[in-house]
Design a protein around this motif. Sequence first.
Motif, short mmCIF file in Angstrom:
data_model
loop_
_atom_site.label_atom_id
_atom_site.label_comp_id
_atom_site.label_asym_id
_atom_site.label_seq_id
_atom_site.Cartn_x
_atom_site.Cartn_y
_atom_site.Cartn_z
N LEU A 1 0.78 -1.32 -0.45
CA LEU A 1 0.04 -0.07 -0.22
C LEU A 1 1.36 0.71 -0.23
N SER A 2 1.13 1.96 -1.04
CA SER A 2 1.52 2.79 -1.24
C SER A 2 1.56 4.65 -0.60
N PRO A 3 2.23 5.25 -0.06
CA PRO A 3 1.91 6.53 0.88
C PRO A 3 0.59 7.36 0.19
N ARG A 4 0.54 7.43 -1.23
CA ARG A 4 -0.61 8.36 -1.81
C ARG A 4 -1.99 7.13 -1.30
N ARG A 5 -1.52 6.06 -1.36
CA ARG A 5 -3.21 5.96 -1.28
C ARG A 5 -3.58 5.25 -0.20
N LEU A 6 -2.89 5.35 0.76
CA LEU A 6 -3.11 5.44 1.93
C LEU A 6 -3.88 6.79 2.88
N ARG A 7 -2.94 7.72 1.98
CA ARG A 7 -3.82 9.18 2.38
C ARG A 7 -4.97 9.62 1.44
N VAL A 8 -4.94 9.24 0.40
CA VAL A 8 -5.85 9.26 -0.35
C VAL A 8 -7.04 8.32 0.92
N LEU A 9 -7.07 7.43 0.87
CA LEU A 9 -7.96 6.92 1.57
C LEU A 9 -8.38 7.48 3.35
N ILE A 10 -7.59 7.85 3.58
CA ILE A 10 -7.72 8.54 4.99
C ILE A 10 -8.74 9.43 5.05
N ARG A 11 -8.43 10.04 3.86
CA ARG A 11 -8.62 12.13 3.49
C ARG A 11 -10.24 11.64 3.03
N HIS A 12 -10.34 10.76 2.42
CA HIS A 12 -12.24 10.10 2.01
C HIS A 12 -12.48 9.02 3.01
N LEU A 13 -12.40 9.33 4.92
CA LEU A 13 -13.30 8.67 4.95
C LEU A 13 -14.14 9.22 4.94
N PRO A 14 -15.25 8.45 5.30
CA PRO A 14 -17.15 9.62 5.74
C PRO A 14 -17.23 9.89 7.30
N ARG A 15 -17.66 10.89 7.95
CA ARG A 15 -17.95 11.52 8.81
C ARG A 15 -18.19 11.17 9.56
N GLU A 16 -18.89 10.03 9.88
CA GLU A 16 -18.94 8.52 10.42
C GLU A 16 -18.03 8.21 11.18
N SER A 17 -16.94 8.07 10.63
CA SER A 17 -16.04 6.90 10.64
C SER A 17 -14.78 8.01 12.34
N ALA A 18 -14.39 6.73 13.54
CA ALA A 18 -14.04 6.84 14.00
C ALA A 18 -13.29 7.41 14.82
N LEU A 19 -12.29 7.83 13.44
CA LEU A 19 -10.75 8.23 13.42
C LEU A 19 -11.87 9.84 13.26
N VAL A 20 -12.49 10.19 12.23
CA VAL A 20 -13.34 11.64 11.74
C VAL A 20 -13.62 12.17 13.80
N ARG A 21 -14.72 11.24 13.96
CA ARG A 21 -14.96 11.63 15.02
C ARG A 21 -13.53 12.09 15.59
N ALA A 22 -12.54 11.05 16.50
CA ALA A 22 -11.42 12.35 16.94
C ALA A 22 -11.04 12.67 16.96
N LEU A 23 -11.11 13.55 15.42
CA LEU A 23 -10.35 14.47 15.24
C LEU A 23 -10.77 15.71 15.17
N HIS A 24 -12.30 15.80 14.91
CA HIS A 24 -13.38 17.04 14.94
C HIS A 24 -13.53 17.01 15.49
N GLY A 25 -14.31 15.90 16.60
CA GLY A 25 -15.04 15.99 18.17
C GLY A 25 -16.69 15.83 16.94
N GLU A 26 -17.22 16.94 16.87
CA GLU A 26 -19.41 17.43 17.47
C GLU A 26 -19.23 17.47 16.09
N ALA A 27 -18.54 18.79 15.87
CA ALA A 27 -18.12 19.59 14.44
C ALA A 27 -18.40 18.20 12.94
N ALA A 28 -17.54 16.84 13.43
CA ALA A 28 -17.96 15.95 12.55
C ALA A 28 -18.82 15.10 12.25
N GLU A 29 -20.04 16.08 13.02
CA GLU A 29 -21.99 15.85 12.18
C GLU A 29 -22.23 16.59 11.79
N TRP A 30 -21.99 17.84 11.83
CA TRP A 30 -22.47 19.03 10.74
C TRP A 30 -21.73 19.16 9.60
#
Length: 109
Positions: A11-40
Amino acid sequence: MDLLDYHRGRLSPRRLRVLIRHLPRESALVRALHGEAAEWGLTEHLLAGAVDELAVGNWLFVTANSGEQADPPPRPRPVPRPGVEPEPDPAATPAEIAAFFGAPARGGD
């Protein structure tokens, strides 16, 4: 998808970055990074703005059609938004307006 594939070289670093950037708002990582703002998203912010404007319109209608001796209804508060501190009410009180124009404030205001 196995994240160990990154360490295995499959898995290339570019592919990993693309996968992480396009995680859905409901994902655990996005909620951990952005908190309640991820739901809006844009839809939620637009709906909150519409609700705020409708509340102000209703407040203005009731205020304009109330009797002169009636106490004015309280100004509506905006819908709380994550990550945004509520702003103080910009409207001046009758006493502040009278003081600005140098007129004595009336007793009941």
